[in-house]
Motif scaffolding. Structure first.
Motif, PDB file in Angstrom:
ATOM      1  N   MET A  40       0.803  -1.232   0.000  1.00  0.00           N
ATOM      2  CA  MET A  40       0.000   0.000   0.000  1.00  0.00           C
ATOM      3  C   MET A  40       0.832   1.277   0.000  1.00  0.00           C
ATOM      4  N   ILE A  41       2.110   1.185   0.381  1.00  0.00           N
ATOM      5  CA  ILE A  41       2.941   2.396   0.393  1.00  0.00           C
ATOM      6  C   ILE A  41       3.922   2.411  -0.775  1.00  0.00           C
ATOM      7  N   GLY A  42       3.745   1.477  -1.714  1.00  0.00           N
ATOM      8  CA  GLY A  42       4.559   1.476  -2.921  1.00  0.00           C
ATOM      9  C   GLY A  42       5.857   0.723  -2.830  1.00  0.00           C
ATOM     10  N   ASP A  43       6.089   0.018  -1.716  1.00  0.00           N
ATOM     11  CA  ASP A  43       7.305  -0.789  -1.590  1.00  0.00           C
ATOM     12  C   ASP A  43       7.072  -2.168  -2.199  1.00  0.00           C
ATOM     13  N   ASN A  44       8.137  -2.758  -2.732  1.00  0.00           N
ATOM     14  CA  ASN A  44       8.025  -4.113  -3.273  1.00  0.00           C
ATOM     15  C   ASN A  44       7.811  -5.114  -2.153  1.00  0.00           C
ATOM     16  N   MET A  45       6.864  -6.033  -2.368  1.00  0.00           N
ATOM     17  CA  MET A  45       6.634  -7.089  -1.393  1.00  0.00           C
ATOM     18  C   MET A  45       7.808  -8.077  -1.428  1.00  0.00           C
ATOM     19  N   ARG A  46       8.138  -8.589  -0.240  1.00  0.00           N
ATOM     20  CA  ARG A  46       9.236  -9.543  -0.136  1.00  0.00           C
ATOM     21  C   ARG A  46       8.760 -10.816   0.548  1.00  0.00           C
ATOM     22  N   LEU A  47       9.278 -11.929   0.081  1.00  0.00           N
ATOM     23  CA  LEU A  47       9.021 -13.198   0.761  1.00  0.00           C
ATOM     24  C   LEU A  47      10.360 -13.854   1.066  1.00  0.00           C
ATOM     25  N   TYR A  48      10.328 -14.772   2.013  1.00  0.00           N
ATOM     26  CA  TYR A  48      11.572 -15.359   2.520  1.00  0.00           C
ATOM     27  C   TYR A  48      11.501 -16.879   2.390  1.00  0.00           C
ATOM     28  N   VAL A  49      12.555 -17.431   1.805  1.00  0.00           N
ATOM     29  CA  VAL A  49      12.622 -18.863   1.541  1.00  0.00           C
ATOM     30  C   VAL A  49      13.657 -19.478   2.486  1.00  0.00           C
ATOM     31  N   GLU A  50      13.190 -20.431   3.292  1.00  0.00           N
ATOM     32  CA  GLU A  50      14.065 -21.080   4.273  1.00  0.00           C
ATOM     33  C   GLU A  50      14.044 -22.586   4.044  1.00  0.00           C
ATOM     34  N   ARG A  51      15.206 -23.175   3.915  1.00  0.00           N
ATOM     35  CA  ARG A  51      15.278 -24.625   3.717  1.00  0.00           C
ATOM     36  C   ARG A  51      15.264 -25.318   5.074  1.00  0.00           C
ATOM     37  N   LEU A  52      14.261 -26.184   5.275  1.00  0.00           N
ATOM     38  CA  LEU A  52      14.118 -26.909   6.532  1.00  0.00           C
ATOM     39  C   LEU A  52      14.844 -28.258   6.502  1.00  0.00           C
ATOM     40  N   SER A  53      14.922 -28.832   5.300  1.00  0.00           N
ATOM     41  CA  SER A  53      15.649 -30.101   5.115  1.00  0.00           C
ATOM     42  C   SER A  53      16.025 -30.190   3.645  1.00  0.00           C
ATOM     43  N   ASP A  54      16.555 -31.335   3.227  1.00  0.00           N
ATOM     44  CA  ASP A  54      16.979 -31.477   1.835  1.00  0.00           C
ATOM     45  C   ASP A  54      15.819 -31.275   0.861  1.00  0.00           C
ATOM     46  N   SER A  55      14.612 -31.646   1.276  1.00  0.00           N
ATOM     47  CA  SER A  55      13.480 -31.568   0.347  1.00  0.00           C
ATOM     48  C   SER A  55      12.347 -30.670   0.841  1.00  0.00           C
ATOM     49  N   LYS A  56      12.502 -30.066   2.019  1.00  0.00           N
ATOM     50  CA  LYS A  56      11.405 -29.295   2.599  1.00  0.00           C
ATOM     51  C   LYS A  56      11.766 -27.815   2.709  1.00  0.00           C
ATOM     52  N   LEU A  57      10.816 -26.963   2.307  1.00  0.00           N
ATOM     53  CA  LEU A  57      11.008 -25.521   2.331  1.00  0.00           C
ATOM     54  C   LEU A  57       9.903 -24.842   3.131  1.00  0.00           C
ATOM     55  N   ARG A  58      10.243 -23.691   3.659  1.00  0.00           N
ATOM     56  CA  ARG A  58       9.245 -22.817   4.294  1.00  0.00           C
ATOM     57  C   ARG A  58       9.357 -21.445   3.657  1.00  0.00           C
ATOM     58  N   LEU A  59       8.218 -20.956   3.158  1.00  0.00           N
ATOM     59  CA  LEU A  59       8.146 -19.622   2.591  1.00  0.00           C
ATOM     60  C   LEU A  59       7.305 -18.755   3.516  1.00  0.00           C
ATOM     61  N   SER A  60       7.742 -17.537   3.770  1.00  0.00           N
ATOM     62  CA  SER A  60       6.974 -16.653   4.643  1.00  0.00           C
ATOM     63  C   SER A  60       7.141 -15.204   4.226  1.00  0.00           C
ATOM     64  N   ASP A  61       6.289 -14.356   4.799  1.00  0.00           N
ATOM     65  CA  ASP A  61       6.437 -12.907   4.577  1.00  0.00           C
ATOM     66  C   ASP A  61       7.161 -12.256   5.746  1.00  0.00           C
ATOM     67  N   ASP A  62       7.604 -13.066   6.711  1.00  0.00           N
ATOM     68  CA  ASP A  62       8.323 -12.585   7.904  1.00  0.00           C
ATOM     69  C   ASP A  62       7.497 -11.571   8.703  1.00  0.00           C
ATOM     70  N   GLY A  63       6.172 -11.626   8.534  1.00  0.00           N
ATOM     71  CA  GLY A  63       5.294 -10.747   9.306  1.00  0.00           C
ATOM     72  C   GLY A  63       5.126  -9.351   8.740  1.00  0.00           C
ATOM     73  N   THR A  64       5.733  -9.080   7.575  1.00  0.00           N
ATOM     74  CA  THR A  64       5.713  -7.713   7.053  1.00  0.00           C
ATOM     75  C   THR A  64       4.338  -7.271   6.558  1.00  0.00           C
TER      76      THR A  64
END
Length: 258
Positions: A40-64
């Motif tokens: 809403m303020i014109g900033d680019n949205m960011r998401l965060y990719v975290e590897r939990l294991s060799d085949s498992k990922l977690r994606l989040s917005d880190d609360g932003t």
């Protein structure tokens, strides 16, 4: 066939262009992905990719997403907005915990996970520019929630008859208590001269049912001053009708209605 091939090339060009709009930055144990989508303020949205294991990922917005809405002055505790967020996270299969939007899955599911998380972020971000059809409902909901939290002890959607025999629905009515009269309170998301005139007529019709009723009730309008201000003509009508006009930002005067 040629048209199909042209369309395929256009789609390929688009996907190539879209990919170029993303940037990646390593941050601690996660990758920060800057997307071409704006908040809403014109900033680019960011998401965060975290590897939990060799085949498992977690994606989040880190609360932003929710943090930015709060900084923007959006009340996320209203039942209406909570319902919108609940429906959004359910639709896109996204988790919402401790104000963080996230999805967890395998690396093979990364495209769908990323798409769903971004869709949820964009939809929830749009609470900052809620559709006009919902704004009034959201405003009413915020006022009701405030009055409930502050223990006003009133009744929502109270029906009362006027001298003319017409039944009116008052948004919030506080029964008489000690030396205070019955307080009839209507809400207006967008205050206007016409609405003040309608309320003035309504109050007069109710108050003139009998002399006793006229002395035992008061009338107020709580309006959303972020959507507009009261004109001098409207103020004069309200003054003549003995109607209190209270802006939503003026909580101290609203609390005096208790």
């Amino acid at each position: 066939m040629d048209t199909d091939m042209d369309t395929n090339q256009l789609l390929n060009d688009y996907m190539s262009w879209l990919r170029d709009q993303y940037t990646i930055k390593k941050i601690d144990q996660a990758d920060e992905v800057t997307t071409p989508f704006l908040n809403m303020i014109g900033d680019n949205m960011r998401l965060y990719v975290e590897r939990l294991s060799d085949s498992k990922l977690r994606l989040s917005d880190d609360g932003t997403t929710l943090e930015n809405l709060l900084l923007y002055g959006i009340n996320l505790n209203s039942p209406m907005r909570k319902q919108i967020m609940k429906e959004t996270t359910y639709r896109y299969n996204v988790d919402l915990f401790d104000d963080v939007l996230s999805v967890t899955g395998t690396s093979a599911n990364f495209p769908l996970m990323k798409q769903n998380l971004l869709a949820a972020m964009v939809t929830i971000n749009d609470l900052s520019i809620t559709k006009k059809t919902n704004i009034e409902r959201l405003f009413f909901d915020e006022v009701f929630t405030f009055m409930q939290d502050q223990d006003f002890g009133g009744l929502p959607q109270y029906q009362i008859s006027g001298k003319s025999g017409v039944d009116y629905i008052i948004d919030y009515t506080i029964p008489p208590k000690e030396k205070k009269p019955m307080r009839l309170i209507n809400f207006q998301n967008r205050i206007s001269f016409n609405q003040v005139v309608v309320n003035a007529y309504q109050y007069r019709d109710i108050a003139t049912r009998s002399h006793k009723i006229a002395s035992d009730i008061s009338y107020a309008i709580i309006y959303n001053n972020s959507e507009g201000s009261v004109t001098k003509r409207a103020e004069q009508i309200a003054r003549d009708a003995h109607i209190s006009l209270l802006s939503w930002s003026d909580k101290s005067h609203i609390l005096e209605l208790k």
